[in-house]
Write a protein that holds these residues in place. Sequence first.
Motif, mmCIF file in Angstrom:
data_model
loop_
_atom_site.group_PDB
_atom_site.id
_atom_site.type_symbol
_atom_site.label_atom_id
_atom_site.label_comp_id
_atom_site.label_asym_id
_atom_site.label_seq_id
_atom_site.Cartn_x
_atom_site.Cartn_y
_atom_site.Cartn_z
ATOM 1 N N VAL A 309 39.412 39.965 41.964
ATOM 2 C CA VAL A 309 40.699 40.631 42.030
ATOM 3 C C VAL A 309 41.390 40.190 43.304
ATOM 4 O O VAL A 309 40.799 40.177 44.375
ATOM 5 N N GLN A 310 42.623 39.770 43.160
ATOM 6 C CA GLN A 310 43.379 39.292 44.311
ATOM 7 C C GLN A 310 44.811 39.809 44.176
ATOM 8 O O GLN A 310 45.411 39.702 43.106
ATOM 9 N N GLY A 311 45.322 40.394 45.252
ATOM 10 C CA GLY A 311 46.638 41.020 45.147
ATOM 11 C C GLY A 311 46.519 42.137 44.121
ATOM 12 O O GLY A 311 45.600 42.950 44.184
ATOM 13 N N ASP A 312 47.402 42.113 43.140
ATOM 14 C CA ASP A 312 47.340 43.160 42.111
ATOM 15 C C ASP A 312 46.688 42.665 40.842
ATOM 16 O O ASP A 312 46.617 43.370 39.850
ATOM 17 N N GLY A 313 46.202 41.431 40.881
ATOM 18 C CA GLY A 313 45.791 40.860 39.605
ATOM 19 C C GLY A 313 44.318 40.510 39.493
ATOM 20 O O GLY A 313 43.603 40.364 40.482
ATOM 21 N N ARG A 314 43.892 40.373 38.262
ATOM 22 C CA ARG A 314 42.544 39.909 37.963
ATOM 23 C C ARG A 314 42.546 38.393 38.073
ATOM 24 O O ARG A 314 43.503 37.731 37.660
#
Length: 375
Positions: A309-314
């Motif tokens: 998970v990075q930032g708001d995303g998968r």
Amino acid sequence: GQTADAPVAAMEHRDRALYGVQFHPEVVHTEHGRAVLQHFLYEAAGCRPTWTMVNIVEDQVARIRAQIGSKRAICGLSGGVDSAVAAALVQRAIGDRLTCVFVDHGLLRQGEAEQVEKDFVAATGASLKVVDAQERFLTALAGVTDPETKRKIIGREFIRVFEQAAREIVAEAGEGDEAVEFLVQGTLYPDVVESGGGNGTANIKSHHNVGGLPDDLQFTLVEPLRELFKDEVRRVGEELGLPAEMVWRHPFPGPGLAIRIVGEVTAERLEILRAADAIVREELTRAGLDRAIWQCPVVLLADVRSVGVQGDGRTYGHPIVLRPVTSEDARTADWARVPYDVLATISNRITNEVPDINRVTLDITSKPPGTIEWE
Ligand code: XMP
């Protein structure tokens, strides 16, 4: 001498001149191993220590002159210590009848090609021919995943490029039909042994400059470092006046980043690995660890993906493996205890700066049972 498991771990019978050990006195982790060997050589076998770096240089220069005579030679430079020292030795022996060839096969680390062009020529004054062969190697490696096959293909392509370069050198020199007969290589003793060339040794892997040569090789090989270990090669390099940055550079395998991508080699994957490798080298140097560490391969597990998970995303990216090792000569190695804060910086930087990488892992295996490289 005995241990719990071996009733005869060491023995000698002076009258009958019999000596034997059931362990490896030559590896660095054996306490007093050197004393055991010295005692055997000086006392038992009656040898004298005449093997010095000055002798090696003089002896090799004479041997190279005898082998090459008044003919021409080319030497493949990889950017590493071994080929640089081999080239410098041969240059001392035959001067401008040597042309160095640097093949940019696209499997190099960031900045490597520029460094060879600049530093090596400045240090030795040797003449250098640079060949851009990136497309050729990528095409030949397309679809290939087996490590031994990769090594063989790279060995073969290297030779084909050298043959072409040799023809061009002759044409440029305007010497008619006189082909370049000799190819200089920086093969070391451990390469010979691990490629199955020593006495009674197993073929562990084909080092491209020994086991991976094509059968129809047209050149006669000149291998002035064939009997030396890495530490000796470094001392010969210093003796020949090569700069410290060149002599103490971390070893880098001839097949380059191709054997640090587990899976198929593609331009995009090379790009990713180059970026991660540059960060690792930068941070190890910043932490003052580059001399303490023998080398630190950075390996891309190109066929493995994991969820992150990075930032708001998968994300669904690849893992990178750090393989820092300490060693004396690469025959045995231990994983290096790199401080946690240095590892943390490396991990943060790689996951932030390198696209498609969402995990950084550390290899904590010694050699044996692991090898230093992954492939
Ligand atoms: P391993 O992986 O066998 O590596 O523990 C021992 C040393 O050799 C280098 N290496 C290579 N060098 N051609 C080379 O010129 C090769 O195919 C090759 N494979 C491994 C490795 O980087 C380490 O220093």
